[in-house]
Design a protein around this motif. Structure first.
Motif, PDB file in Angstrom:
ATOM      1  N   THR A   1      62.725   6.494  54.869  1.00  0.00           N
ATOM      2  CA  THR A   1      62.992   6.703  56.275  1.00  0.00           C
ATOM      3  C   THR A   1      62.268   7.952  56.760  1.00  0.00           C
ATOM      4  O   THR A   1      62.374   9.016  56.164  1.00  0.00           O
ATOM      5  CB  THR A   1      64.501   6.852  56.504  1.00  0.00           C
ATOM      6  N   LYS A   2      61.561   7.852  57.864  1.00  0.00           N
ATOM      7  CA  LYS A   2      60.813   8.998  58.384  1.00  0.00           C
ATOM      8  C   LYS A   2      60.443   8.732  59.836  1.00  0.00           C
ATOM      9  O   LYS A   2      60.455   7.583  60.284  1.00  0.00           O
ATOM     10  CB  LYS A   2      59.548   9.229  57.556  1.00  0.00           C
ATOM     11  N   PRO A   3      60.116   9.788  60.591  1.00  0.00           N
ATOM     12  CA  PRO A   3      59.668   9.563  61.961  1.00  0.00           C
ATOM     13  C   PRO A   3      58.432   8.673  61.953  1.00  0.00           C
ATOM     14  O   PRO A   3      57.533   8.851  61.151  1.00  0.00           O
ATOM     15  CB  PRO A   3      59.329  10.967  62.459  1.00  0.00           C
ATOM     16  N   THR A   4      58.386   7.692  62.827  1.00  0.00           N
ATOM     17  CA  THR A   4      57.266   6.762  62.831  1.00  0.00           C
ATOM     18  C   THR A   4      57.016   6.264  64.239  1.00  0.00           C
ATOM     19  O   THR A   4      57.645   6.715  65.194  1.00  0.00           O
ATOM     20  CB  THR A   4      57.531   5.591  61.882  1.00  0.00           C
ATOM     21  N   TYR A   5      56.101   5.343  64.389  1.00  0.00           N
ATOM     22  CA  TYR A   5      55.783   4.752  65.676  1.00  0.00           C
ATOM     23  C   TYR A   5      56.159   3.276  65.670  1.00  0.00           C
ATOM     24  O   TYR A   5      56.162   2.631  64.638  1.00  0.00           O
ATOM     25  CB  TYR A   5      54.296   4.901  65.987  1.00  0.00           C
ATOM     26  N   MET A   6      56.453   2.774  66.855  1.00  0.00           N
ATOM     27  CA  MET A   6      56.716   1.355  67.036  1.00  0.00           C
ATOM     28  C   MET A   6      55.567   0.749  67.832  1.00  0.00           C
ATOM     29  O   MET A   6      55.158   1.292  68.868  1.00  0.00           O
ATOM     30  CB  MET A   6      58.036   1.138  67.784  1.00  0.00           C
ATOM     31  N   TYR A   7      55.017  -0.356  67.341  1.00  0.00           N
ATOM     32  CA  TYR A   7      53.872  -0.993  67.975  1.00  0.00           C
ATOM     33  C   TYR A   7      54.211  -2.445  68.319  1.00  0.00           C
ATOM     34  O   TYR A   7      55.002  -3.099  67.628  1.00  0.00           O
ATOM     35  CB  TYR A   7      52.662  -1.002  67.051  1.00  0.00           C
ATOM     36  N   THR A   8      53.587  -2.953  69.348  1.00  0.00           N
ATOM     37  CA  THR A   8      53.640  -4.387  69.613  1.00  0.00           C
ATOM     38  C   THR A   8      52.523  -5.043  68.809  1.00  0.00           C
ATOM     39  O   THR A   8      51.565  -4.382  68.392  1.00  0.00           O
ATOM     40  CB  THR A   8      53.443  -4.691  71.110  1.00  0.00           C
ATOM     41  N   ARG A   9      52.642  -6.328  68.609  1.00  0.00           N
ATOM     42  CA  ARG A   9      51.581  -7.037  67.881  1.00  0.00           C
ATOM     43  C   ARG A   9      50.264  -7.001  68.670  1.00  0.00           C
ATOM     44  O   ARG A   9      49.192  -6.993  68.077  1.00  0.00           O
ATOM     45  CB  ARG A   9      52.010  -8.480  67.595  1.00  0.00           C
ATOM     46  N   ALA A  10      50.364  -6.979  69.989  1.00  0.00           N
ATOM     47  CA  ALA A  10      49.160  -6.910  70.814  1.00  0.00           C
ATOM     48  C   ALA A  10      48.435  -5.577  70.609  1.00  0.00           C
ATOM     49  O   ALA A  10      47.197  -5.535  70.600  1.00  0.00           O
ATOM     50  CB  ALA A  10      49.530  -7.085  72.282  1.00  0.00           C
ATOM     51  N   GLU A  11      49.197  -4.502  70.424  1.00  0.00           N
ATOM     52  CA  GLU A  11      48.579  -3.197  70.181  1.00  0.00           C
ATOM     53  C   GLU A  11      47.866  -3.174  68.837  1.00  0.00           C
ATOM     54  O   GLU A  11      46.749  -2.660  68.712  1.00  0.00           O
ATOM     55  CB  GLU A  11      49.630  -2.096  70.239  1.00  0.00           C
ATOM     56  N   VAL A  12      48.507  -3.743  67.827  1.00  0.00           N
ATOM     57  CA  VAL A  12      47.889  -3.784  66.500  1.00  0.00           C
ATOM     58  C   VAL A  12      46.629  -4.645  66.521  1.00  0.00           C
ATOM     59  O   VAL A  12      45.641  -4.340  65.850  1.00  0.00           O
ATOM     60  CB  VAL A  12      48.892  -4.316  65.451  1.00  0.00           C
ATOM     61  N   ALA A  13      46.642  -5.709  67.311  1.00  0.00           N
ATOM     62  CA  ALA A  13      45.497  -6.630  67.371  1.00  0.00           C
ATOM     63  C   ALA A  13      44.226  -5.956  67.863  1.00  0.00           C
ATOM     64  O   ALA A  13      43.129  -6.473  67.638  1.00  0.00           O
ATOM     65  CB  ALA A  13      45.840  -7.814  68.273  1.00  0.00           C
ATOM     66  N   LEU A  14      44.353  -4.807  68.504  1.00  0.00           N
ATOM     67  CA  LEU A  14      43.168  -4.083  68.985  1.00  0.00           C
ATOM     68  C   LEU A  14      42.418  -3.388  67.852  1.00  0.00           C
ATOM     69  O   LEU A  14      41.259  -3.017  68.011  1.00  0.00           O
ATOM     70  CB  LEU A  14      43.584  -3.044  70.037  1.00  0.00           C
ATOM     71  N   HIS A  15      43.090  -3.222  66.725  1.00  0.00           N
ATOM     72  CA  HIS A  15      42.505  -2.476  65.595  1.00  0.00           C
ATOM     73  C   HIS A  15      42.040  -3.467  64.525  1.00  0.00           C
ATOM     74  O   HIS A  15      42.660  -3.610  63.468  1.00  0.00           O
ATOM     75  CB  HIS A  15      43.536  -1.501  65.029  1.00  0.00           C
ATOM     76  N   LYS A  16      40.931  -4.125  64.795  1.00  0.00           N
ATOM     77  CA  LYS A  16      40.464  -5.191  63.919  1.00  0.00           C
ATOM     78  C   LYS A  16      39.015  -5.021  63.483  1.00  0.00           C
ATOM     79  O   LYS A  16      38.392  -5.953  62.984  1.00  0.00           O
ATOM     80  CB  LYS A  16      40.631  -6.542  64.609  1.00  0.00           C
ATOM     81  N   LYS A  17      38.466  -3.825  63.691  1.00  0.00           N
ATOM     82  CA  LYS A  17      37.081  -3.567  63.317  1.00  0.00           C
ATOM     83  C   LYS A  17      37.010  -2.816  61.989  1.00  0.00           C
ATOM     84  O   LYS A  17      37.962  -2.131  61.615  1.00  0.00           O
ATOM     85  CB  LYS A  17      36.389  -2.769  64.419  1.00  0.00           C
TER      86      LYS A  17
ATOM     87  N   LEU B   1      40.805  -0.345  61.222  1.00  0.00           N
ATOM     88  CA  LEU B   1      41.381  -1.535  60.591  1.00  0.00           C
ATOM     89  C   LEU B   1      42.870  -1.351  60.289  1.00  0.00           C
ATOM     90  O   LEU B   1      43.247  -0.559  59.430  1.00  0.00           O
ATOM     91  CB  LEU B   1      40.615  -1.824  59.298  1.00  0.00           C
ATOM     92  N   TRP B   2      43.695  -2.094  61.018  1.00  0.00           N
ATOM     93  CA  TRP B   2      45.143  -2.079  60.794  1.00  0.00           C
ATOM     94  C   TRP B   2      45.583  -3.488  60.394  1.00  0.00           C
ATOM     95  O   TRP B   2      44.998  -4.485  60.826  1.00  0.00           O
ATOM     96  CB  TRP B   2      45.893  -1.677  62.051  1.00  0.00           C
ATOM     97  N   ILE B   3      46.639  -3.558  59.595  1.00  0.00           N
ATOM     98  CA  ILE B   3      47.237  -4.847  59.252  1.00  0.00           C
ATOM     99  C   ILE B   3      48.754  -4.727  59.308  1.00  0.00           C
ATOM    100  O   ILE B   3      49.306  -3.620  59.268  1.00  0.00           O
ATOM    101  CB  ILE B   3      46.807  -5.332  57.848  1.00  0.00           C
ATOM    102  N   ILE B   4      49.410  -5.867  59.389  1.00  0.00           N
ATOM    103  CA  ILE B   4      50.874  -5.922  59.421  1.00  0.00           C
ATOM    104  C   ILE B   4      51.361  -6.623  58.162  1.00  0.00           C
ATOM    105  O   ILE B   4      50.851  -7.689  57.795  1.00  0.00           O
ATOM    106  CB  ILE B   4      51.381  -6.703  60.652  1.00  0.00           C
ATOM    107  N   ILE B   5      52.327  -6.029  57.484  1.00  0.00           N
ATOM    108  CA  ILE B   5      52.955  -6.660  56.327  1.00  0.00           C
ATOM    109  C   ILE B   5      54.459  -6.531  56.470  1.00  0.00           C
ATOM    110  O   ILE B   5      55.003  -5.425  56.433  1.00  0.00           O
ATOM    111  CB  ILE B   5      52.483  -6.027  55.005  1.00  0.00           C
ATOM    112  N   TYR B   6      55.115  -7.659  56.681  1.00  0.00           N
ATOM    113  CA  TYR B   6      56.565  -7.714  56.855  1.00  0.00           C
ATOM    114  C   TYR B   6      57.054  -6.701  57.879  1.00  0.00           C
ATOM    115  O   TYR B   6      57.974  -5.921  57.630  1.00  0.00           O
ATOM    116  CB  TYR B   6      57.272  -7.507  55.509  1.00  0.00           C
TER     117      TYR B   6
ATOM    118  N   GLU C   1      59.578  -8.320  68.047  1.00  0.00           N
ATOM    119  CA  GLU C   1      58.411  -9.065  67.560  1.00  0.00           C
ATOM    120  C   GLU C   1      58.290  -9.015  66.040  1.00  0.00           C
ATOM    121  O   GLU C   1      57.334  -9.546  65.480  1.00  0.00           O
ATOM    122  CB  GLU C   1      57.124  -8.492  68.180  1.00  0.00           C
ATOM    123  N   LYS C   2      59.244  -8.402  65.377  1.00  0.00           N
ATOM    124  CA  LYS C   2      59.119  -8.153  63.938  1.00  0.00           C
ATOM    125  C   LYS C   2      59.284  -9.414  63.106  1.00  0.00           C
ATOM    126  O   LYS C   2      58.672  -9.581  62.053  1.00  0.00           O
ATOM    127  CB  LYS C   2      60.139  -7.100  63.502  1.00  0.00           C
TER     128      LYS C   2
END
Length: 231
Positions: A18-34, A38-43, A101-102
């Protein structure tokens, strides 16, 4: 925009604390695909693998194929020792997907249920002796093919008998190396790689690295144009 919050680990297997973190929408993550972003989602967790992709044992191309996407099912399928892998994932963890969206799609849940059912029924249990004997019989046919020519010399019958032996050994080696290439026979990755190299490099004269590079992409994105090199 992402908002700061504190979330607890949602998966029992995950070693992220447990730690301070950020919450993202899937649309925000989808912008990081180069490749350089490069970001990915796992569970439901977001990982920035930009600076590590080149070191990924399965090749950076696999991660690039899932850039900005949910790679949960690929993670589940490709990694046998998930506890070991998760031990290296914490340093790439940058946040979570927003709660609404999780959840995985129903089709992904169906796949995981099917996989768990097959595990419980023993479909994933491997008998290493079966593969050891299979490898031995391939070596036997390989040696026999050359021994026939050495002993009987030139002649259409000896050539035919040798061709049959070598055809059997080469065909069987092609399928056997597939299982070793997936590192799915022995619990030891290095042993799997060693036997894979023997069966594909020395028996078939094909690069194991080339085969892994292409075949892993095939399983990661089967029949997806420009991502599956087999189409």
């Amino acid at each position: 925009m992402a908002t700061t919050t504190t979330v607890a680990a949602t998966e029992a297997e995950d070693t992220t604390t447990t730690k301070p973190t950020y919450m993202y929408t899937r649309a925000e993550v989808a912008l990081h695909k180069k490749p350089k972003d490069l970001w990915i989602i796992i569970y439901g967790r977001v990982y920035n693998v930009t600076n590590w992709a080149a070191k990924h044992p399965g090749g950076r191309r696999l991660l690039e194929h899932y850039g900005g996407e949910d790679a949960s099912l690929a993670f589940e399928s490709f990694h046998n020792n998930k506890k070991f892998v998760r031990g290296h994932m914490a340093k790439f963890y940058i946040g979570d997907i927003v709660d609404e969206e999780k959840e995985l799609p129903e089709i992904s849940k169906d796949f995981l249920r099917l996989r768990e059912d097959m595990i419980q029924k023993g479909f994933f249990k491997v008998n290493p002796w079966y593969f050891t004997l299979l490898f031995a019989h391939i070596v036997l046919f390989e040696v026999l093919g050359f021994a026939i020519l050495w002993y009987y010399g030139n002649g259409w019958l000896s050539w035919l008998m040798s061709a049959v032996c070598l055809t059997v050994s080469q065909a069987q080696a092609g399928w056997l190396q597939h299982d070793f290439g997936h590192r799915s026979v022995f619990n030891n990755t290095r042993l799997n790689k060693f036997v894979h190299d023997l069966s594909i490099c020395y028996m078939k004269g094909v690069s194991s690295g080339w085969w892994n590079f292409r075949h892993y992409q095939h399983h990661a994105k089967p029949n997806v144009y420009l991502k599956d090199p087999d189409i």
